[in-house]
Motif scaffolding. Structure first.
Motif, short mmCIF file in Angstrom:
data_model
loop_
_atom_site.label_atom_id
_atom_site.label_comp_id
_atom_site.label_asym_id
_atom_site.label_seq_id
_atom_site.Cartn_x
_atom_site.Cartn_y
_atom_site.Cartn_z
N TYR A 170 0.82 -1.20 0.00
CA TYR A 170 0.00 0.00 0.00
C TYR A 170 0.85 1.26 0.00
N LEU A 209 1.88 1.66 -3.56
CA LEU A 209 0.74 2.20 -4.30
C LEU A 209 0.60 3.70 -4.03
N LEU A 210 0.74 4.10 -2.77
CA LEU A 210 0.68 5.52 -2.43
C LEU A 210 1.78 6.29 -3.15
N ARG A 229 3.14 5.56 -5.99
CA ARG A 229 2.75 5.64 -7.40
C ARG A 229 1.71 6.73 -7.61
N ILE A 230 0.74 6.80 -6.71
CA ILE A 230 -0.31 7.81 -6.83
C ILE A 230 0.26 9.21 -6.67
N GLY A 280 0.64 11.08 -9.93
CA GLY A 280 -0.35 12.16 -9.84
C GLY A 280 0.26 13.53 -10.06
N VAL A 302 0.85 5.53 -12.20
CA VAL A 302 -0.28 5.31 -11.29
C VAL A 302 -0.89 3.93 -11.50
#
Length: 127
Positions: A3, A6-7, A9-10, A14, A61
């Motif tokens: 996670y 993933l954060l 990547r965001i 982003g 993302v």
């Protein structure tokens, strides 16, 4: 741990998505600045650079076509860093400092983009 990745990547992707969007929303303003830096066909280049930002951001993302995404970011960051943030040419100390910060930020973003190439896939929650 997945996670947090993933954060990352965001947040990282982003950043590029947001800036790609701004390239299309504010094309005229950005083209004016690009023209002042002697960029040929400034409106076209702003749109092209916006497309590179969007491709890179989406790929990071979503964890899809990561090699293409990083290539798009590299294709954006290298010329923009050296053409648009050429702090060594600035005579005004405030502008020189501003451009030096932008130059250093882009170098750091370039290093981070390359790092994504070394993370084995498939990535967690990737498309």
């Amino acid at each position: 741990m997945e996670y947090l990745f993933l954060l990352s990547r965001i947040l990282f992707g982003g950043y590029f998505l947001w800036n790609g969007y701004k390239h299309f929303k504010h094309t005229a303003n950005l083209a004016g600045y690009a023209a002042s830096k002697k960029v040929p066909s400034p409106q076209l280049m702003v749109r092209l650079s916006g497309a590179l930002l969007l491709i890179g951001g989406v790929g990071i993302v979503l964890g899809a076509a990561v090699g293409l995404a990083v290539s798009a970011l590299v294709a954006f960051l290298i010329p923009v860093t050296f053409m648009m943030h050429d702090y060594w040419k600035e005579t005004d100390p405030v502008q020189r400092a501003h451009q030096q910060i932008a130059f250093a930020k882009n170098i750091a973003l370039l290093g981070a983009a390359f790092a994504y190439l070394f993370i084995p896939g498939p990535w967690f929650l990737a498309i």
